[in-house]
Scaffold this active site. Structure first.
Site, PDB file in Angstrom:
ATOM      1  N   VAL A  45      39.208  22.876 -75.722  1.00 50.36           N
ATOM      2  CA  VAL A  45      37.793  22.680 -75.370  1.00 50.36           C
ATOM      3  C   VAL A  45      37.680  21.856 -74.089  1.00 50.36           C
ATOM      4  O   VAL A  45      36.894  22.163 -73.181  1.00 50.36           O
ATOM      5  CB  VAL A  45      37.027  22.012 -76.541  1.00 50.36           C
ATOM      6  CG1 VAL A  45      35.586  21.725 -76.140  1.00 50.36           C
ATOM      7  CG2 VAL A  45      37.067  22.891 -77.789  1.00 50.36           C
ATOM      8  N   CYS A  46      38.498  20.801 -73.997  1.00 50.15           N
ATOM      9  CA  CYS A  46      38.467  19.949 -72.799  1.00 50.15           C
ATOM     10  C   CYS A  46      38.794  20.760 -71.547  1.00 50.15           C
ATOM     11  O   CYS A  46      38.224  20.528 -70.470  1.00 50.15           O
ATOM     12  CB  CYS A  46      39.467  18.802 -72.926  1.00 50.15           C
ATOM     13  SG  CYS A  46      39.178  17.745 -74.340  1.00 50.15           S
ATOM     14  N   THR A  47      39.720  21.690 -71.677  1.00 52.27           N
ATOM     15  CA  THR A  47      40.093  22.525 -70.533  1.00 52.27           C
ATOM     16  C   THR A  47      38.877  23.302 -70.033  1.00 52.27           C
ATOM     17  O   THR A  47      38.617  23.370 -68.820  1.00 52.27           O
ATOM     18  CB  THR A  47      41.233  23.485 -70.941  1.00 52.27           C
ATOM     19  OG1 THR A  47      42.340  22.692 -71.365  1.00 52.27           O
ATOM     20  CG2 THR A  47      41.645  24.390 -69.795  1.00 52.27           C
ATOM     21  N   LEU A  50      36.275  20.708 -68.349  1.00 50.01           N
ATOM     22  CA  LEU A  50      36.581  20.227 -66.994  1.00 50.01           C
ATOM     23  C   LEU A  50      36.499  21.359 -65.976  1.00 50.01           C
ATOM     24  O   LEU A  50      36.078  21.151 -64.838  1.00 50.01           O
ATOM     25  CB  LEU A  50      37.920  19.486 -66.961  1.00 50.01           C
ATOM     26  CG  LEU A  50      37.687  17.987 -67.259  1.00 50.01           C
ATOM     27  CD1 LEU A  50      37.396  17.710 -68.712  1.00 50.01           C
ATOM     28  CD2 LEU A  50      38.816  17.138 -66.755  1.00 50.01           C
TER      29      LEU A  50
END
Ligand code: BEZ
Length: 212
Positions: A45-47, A50
């Site tokens: 999810v973070c990928t 960002l």
């Protein structure tokens, strides 16, 4: 550090980032700022988050807003992960990511919620005004990626309402009608809002967005 509340000064700090060391308040300068934490590098999810912020950076810049991310991973991890973000999200990450390995900033901004996770920062967002005061806080769980369109929408509202005696109604978007704040007397409206207004109730008065 106690939870940061709206109107509090955003604590200053020094940080190691992917764009070099910085002092937070100096780096902000006269801009608005978004400081946001993500749980960890090399997570799915973070990928996407960002990558999305990298795509949206011109929209933040248009709003005189600087963006900075944070996790408690180290710089070398960030640099490796950025390659993956750029490859998979078809972008170039061109905003700083803080390497907060000693958790100094995460603790300062209350981004570690032990009942949610012992090891990860939660998805915190702080919008900071040019006066360095906290204008908005959001906290999302690790399992839910943030909506950056909503963040831009809120920044539009914050910047508009900082300038005019208006507030923005539910689901408002830039360009739509706004609410005249209750502090403005009916007799002062004509001078303050020359585009006119509709008095739906004594406390509910709408006017075209003044800066459009
Ligand atoms: C993610 O970014 O995908 C993620 C991070 C921590 C826990 C769950 C998901």
């Amino acid at each position: 550090m106690a939870t940061l509340r709206l109107g509090d000064m955003a604590p200053d700090f020094t940080a190691q980032t992917t764009e070099g060391p910085l002092q937070f308040h100096d780096w902000l300068g006269d801009s608005w700022g978004v400081l946001f934490s993500h749980p960890a590098d090399f997570t799915p999810v973070c990928t996407t988050e960002l990558g999305t912020v990298a795509h949206y950076l011109p929209e933040f810049t248009k709003r005189n807003t600087k963006v900075i991310a944070l996790s408690i991973d180290g710089l070398s991890s960030h640099y490796e992960w950025i390659k993956d973000i750029n490859e998979t999200q078809h972008t170039t990450v061109n905003f700083p990511i803080i390497a907060d390995e000693d958790k100094k900033i995460a603790l300062l901004y209350d981004m570690l919620h032990p009942n949610a996770s012992e090891n990860f920062t939660v998805r915190s967002v702080f919008v900071i005004g040019p006066d360095k005061k906290v204008k908005l806080t959001l906290t999302y769980p690790a399992s839910t990626g943030r909506n950056f369109d909503e963040l831009l929408r809120v920044i539009d509202s914050l910047q508009l309402t900082a300038q005019y005696s208006v507030a923005t109604p539910a689901n408002w978007k830039d360009g739509e009608r706004v609410v005249i704040t209750p502090a403005v007397k009916d007799e002062d409206i004509a001078a303050k809002f020359p585009k006119g207004f509709e008095r739906i109730k004594p406390y509910l008065r709408m006017t075209p967005q003044p800066n459009k």
